[in-house]
Design an enzyme around this catalytic site. Structure first.
Site, PDB file in Angstrom:
ATOM      1  N   SER A  72      -8.376 -12.813 -30.190  1.00 57.17           N
ATOM      2  CA  SER A  72      -8.531 -11.474 -30.767  1.00 57.17           C
ATOM      3  C   SER A  72      -9.953 -10.945 -30.648  1.00 57.17           C
ATOM      4  CB  SER A  72      -8.102 -11.492 -32.242  1.00 57.17           C
ATOM      5  OG  SER A  72      -8.822 -12.484 -32.959  1.00 57.17           O
ATOM      6  N   ASP A 236     -10.413  -6.365 -42.283  1.00 61.49           N
ATOM      7  CA  ASP A 236      -9.878  -7.626 -42.793  1.00 61.49           C
ATOM      8  C   ASP A 236     -10.962  -8.617 -43.189  1.00 61.49           C
ATOM      9  OD1 ASP A 236     -10.850  -8.470 -40.356  1.00 61.49           O
ATOM     10  OD2 ASP A 236      -8.901  -9.056 -39.534  1.00 61.49           O
ATOM     11  N   HIS A 239     -12.484 -10.220 -38.657  1.00 59.41           N
ATOM     12  CA  HIS A 239     -12.853  -9.820 -37.300  1.00 59.41           C
ATOM     13  C   HIS A 239     -14.033  -8.851 -37.332  1.00 59.41           C
ATOM     14  CE1 HIS A 239      -8.647 -11.163 -36.790  1.00 59.41           C
ATOM     15  NE2 HIS A 239      -9.095 -11.586 -35.615  1.00 59.41           N
TER      16      HIS A 239
END
Length: 317
Positions: A72, A236, A239
């Protein structure tokens, strides 16, 4: 994710020894709280594939091709628009240095581990059979899924070998320092950081052995995250935000340019060490670049392959 880390450490999975049951209970509780705080991804990464060009770059010049692989962080989860992903920012930077457009293909996927790199290459080669350069960022999910370096790194090595066999320049951003992640309380954060460093060291050794170079992401954003967590992290808190990705791309750009012979870095001091020593040092020095090195014309010594360790100047935003 965090509870798996806690369990692994308690039973010696990280190599730091057996912890007492009371410590295990603390780590398990911390893991539960961290998991609830982070939660599942709230969005998908922006679709960043396409052609990027710095201002005033001739549009009719043959484009360089850039392939991005990994998890990610490579995909840019947390960025709000395609141009803010690390692949797109790297593409624009390379375009400015090469004075050519850059065609970006991003095959990275949220949740990917090292074992998924081969499949990402299979799909990517259908559209981009011989990329000029590839950037790989992988490792966090190997740590959180309790993959030891011996389990994870052979997949990375195989992917780098496939790319180098095509003549593709490869830059690997090694496993970031999970100790910068604020939802992980102490001592869980320290445990995660130690596991990430071990993986980063092994990634460096394997990558350099097969002719590519690494850049230590380490705690690259650690000081800035501590000072401005609301800016550097995405929603979040796990990240990076777009600003965080800009700092990561800035650390990777000089090494990517050097891999393409756009910048030889001759103005920077270089130390030549045994590869494993260089990997150890790099894992603890964010922005450090490791590649093959020589001493008196020889690439190996009594302690194995030599490596050149270069400390790049980092962008502080």
């Amino acid at each position: 994710m965090a509870r798996r880390l806690a369990t692994a450490v308690a039973y010696g999975g990280s190599g730091v020894g057996i912890l007492g049951l009371s410590t295990l209970g603390v780590l398990a509780l911390e893991g539960l709280l961290a998991r609830r705080t982070v939660g599942p991804p709230r969005s998908e990464p922006p679709e960043a594939g396409g052609v990027y060009a710095a201002p005033d770059v001739p549009a009719d010049t043959r484009a360089l091709s850039l392939l991005v692989l990994g998890d990610s962080a490579a995909a840019g989860l947390g960025a709000t628009v395609p141009a803010e992903t690390p692949g797109a920012q790297l593409a624009v930077g390379l375009s400015a240095l090469a004075r050519r457009p850059v065609r970006l293909h991003n095959a990275a996927a949220v949740g990917a581990r090292s074992e998924h790199l081969d499949g990402q290459l299979d799909v990517a080669f259908e559209e981009l059979p011989r990329p000029d350069i590839a950037m790989i960022i992988i490792g966090v999910n190997d740590v959180t899924h309790l993959r030891s370096p011996n389990q994870a790194v052979p997949y990375l090595r195989a992917a780098v070998e496939r790319l180098r066999g095509l003549g593709t320049a490869v830059v690997v951003g090694t496993c970031p320092d999970l100790g910068t992640i604020r939802p992980f309380p102490q001592p869980l954060r320290a445990v995660a950081a130690a596991m990430g460093r071990r993986l980063a060291e092994a990634q460096t050794v394997a990558t350099v052995e097969v002719g590519a170079r690494t850049v230590s992401l380490g705690d690259l954003l650690g000081p800035q995250f501590a000072e401005r967590p609301s800016e550097m992290f995405g929603p979040d808190r796990f990240h990076p935000s777009s600003i965080g990705y800009a700092a990561a791309a800035a650390a990777l750009l000089p090494s990517a340019a050097a891999a393409l012979d756009l910048d030889d870095g001759r103005d920077l001091p270089v130390g030549v060490l045994p590869l494993r020593d260089a990997a150890f040092e790099a894992a603890r020095n964010p922005g450090a670049e490791v590649m093959r090195g020589e001493v008196a014309g020889k690439d190996r010594g009594p302690r194995g392959r030599f490596a050149a360790l270069r400390h790049r100047r980092l962008l502080r935003r």
